[in-house]
Design an enzyme around this catalytic site. Structure first.
Site, PDB file in Angstrom:
ATOM      1  N   GLY A   1      42.851  52.851  34.053  1.00 44.57           N
ATOM      2  CA  GLY A   1      42.338  51.891  33.078  1.00 44.57           C
ATOM      3  C   GLY A   1      41.839  50.640  33.772  1.00 44.57           C
ATOM      4  O   GLY A   1      40.735  50.168  33.544  1.00 44.57           O
ATOM      5  N   ALA A   2      42.670  50.120  34.688  1.00 40.66           N
ATOM      6  CA  ALA A   2      42.312  48.915  35.429  1.00 40.66           C
ATOM      7  C   ALA A   2      43.324  48.695  36.548  1.00 40.66           C
ATOM      8  O   ALA A   2      44.375  49.328  36.579  1.00 40.66           O
ATOM      9  CB  ALA A   2      42.280  47.711  34.496  1.00 40.66           C
ATOM     10  N   MET A   3      42.989  47.766  37.434  1.00 39.77           N
ATOM     11  CA  MET A   3      43.901  47.413  38.525  1.00 39.77           C
ATOM     12  C   MET A   3      43.682  45.947  38.849  1.00 39.77           C
ATOM     13  O   MET A   3      42.552  45.498  39.048  1.00 39.77           O
ATOM     14  CB  MET A   3      43.634  48.264  39.761  1.00 39.77           C
TER      15      MET A   3
ATOM     16  N   ASN B   1      44.126  42.617  41.163  1.00 38.53           N
ATOM     17  CA  ASN B   1      44.221  42.161  42.547  1.00 38.53           C
ATOM     18  C   ASN B   1      44.113  40.643  42.493  1.00 38.53           C
ATOM     19  O   ASN B   1      43.605  40.090  41.524  1.00 38.53           O
ATOM     20  CB  ASN B   1      43.082  42.730  43.396  1.00 38.53           C
TER      21      ASN B   1
ATOM     22  N   HIS C   1      46.842  43.065  29.753  1.00 36.26           N
ATOM     23  CA  HIS C   1      47.838  43.567  30.702  1.00 36.26           C
ATOM     24  C   HIS C   1      47.504  43.165  32.139  1.00 36.26           C
ATOM     25  O   HIS C   1      48.365  42.704  32.883  1.00 36.26           O
ATOM     26  CB  HIS C   1      47.950  45.091  30.602  1.00 36.26           C
ATOM     27  N   GLU C   2      46.259  43.323  32.528  1.00 33.09           N
ATOM     28  CA  GLU C   2      45.879  42.979  33.907  1.00 33.09           C
ATOM     29  C   GLU C   2      45.998  41.479  34.159  1.00 33.09           C
ATOM     30  O   GLU C   2      46.407  41.059  35.233  1.00 33.09           O
ATOM     31  CB  GLU C   2      44.473  43.483  34.215  1.00 33.09           C
TER      32      GLU C   2
ATOM     33  N   HIS D   1      49.529  40.580  34.710  1.00 29.87           N
ATOM     34  CA  HIS D   1      49.907  40.842  36.102  1.00 29.87           C
ATOM     35  C   HIS D   1      49.579  39.624  36.965  1.00 29.87           C
ATOM     36  O   HIS D   1      50.377  39.216  37.808  1.00 29.87           O
ATOM     37  CB  HIS D   1      49.151  42.053  36.666  1.00 29.87           C
TER      38      HIS D   1
END
Length: 127
Positions: free
Chosen positions: A11-13, A15, A47-48, A51
């Site tokens: 879905g996504a990441m 960094n 959500h990302e 993070h």
């Protein structure tokens, strides 16, 4: 900064400084997107960024503490979803997701504790 990639396998990441998203979770065409598409975009983006705000500030001792890095953003995302939508409906969706994923996996033949009872330290000592 955000980059949308058509063939991203997740879905996504997140960094530091750059979030990579599957285009499905940042782009929507009003003539074809459903309410669920818009909700998925909202939740994945949130959500990302959770993070970035919380999860990336957690330093794990080892891979067995990975759940600590994931727990904070998931908790924030659940509260965000409950505040933005119906708390009861969001809770039902979360439980259904757990039942589909984690619970069925934990009941399988390869199930094991998240952390081993013991492990051998490297011969190289660290201060």
């Amino acid at each position: 900064m955000i980059v949308a990639v058509g063939d991203f396998n997740s879905g996504a990441m997140e960094n530091k400084g750059l979030n990579i998203f599957n285009t499905k979770y940042v782009l929507a065409r009003p003539d074809t997107a459903t309410d669920i598409d818009y909700q998925n975009i909202d939740r994945v983006v949130a959500h990302e960024y959770f993070h970035n705000w919380t999860g990336d500030r957690v330093t794990c001792r080892d891979w067995f503490q990975l759940s600590l890095k994931k727990a904070s953003p998931y908790s924030a995302n659940q509260e965000y979803g409950a505040d933005m939508y119906s708390r009861v409906v969001q809770r039902i969706q979360e439980v259904r997701g757990l039942a589909r994923g984690a619970v069925s996996e934990d009941a399988g033949p390869m199930a094991h504790p998240g952390a081993p009872g013991a492990y051998m330290r490297s011969a190289i000592s660290t201060p």
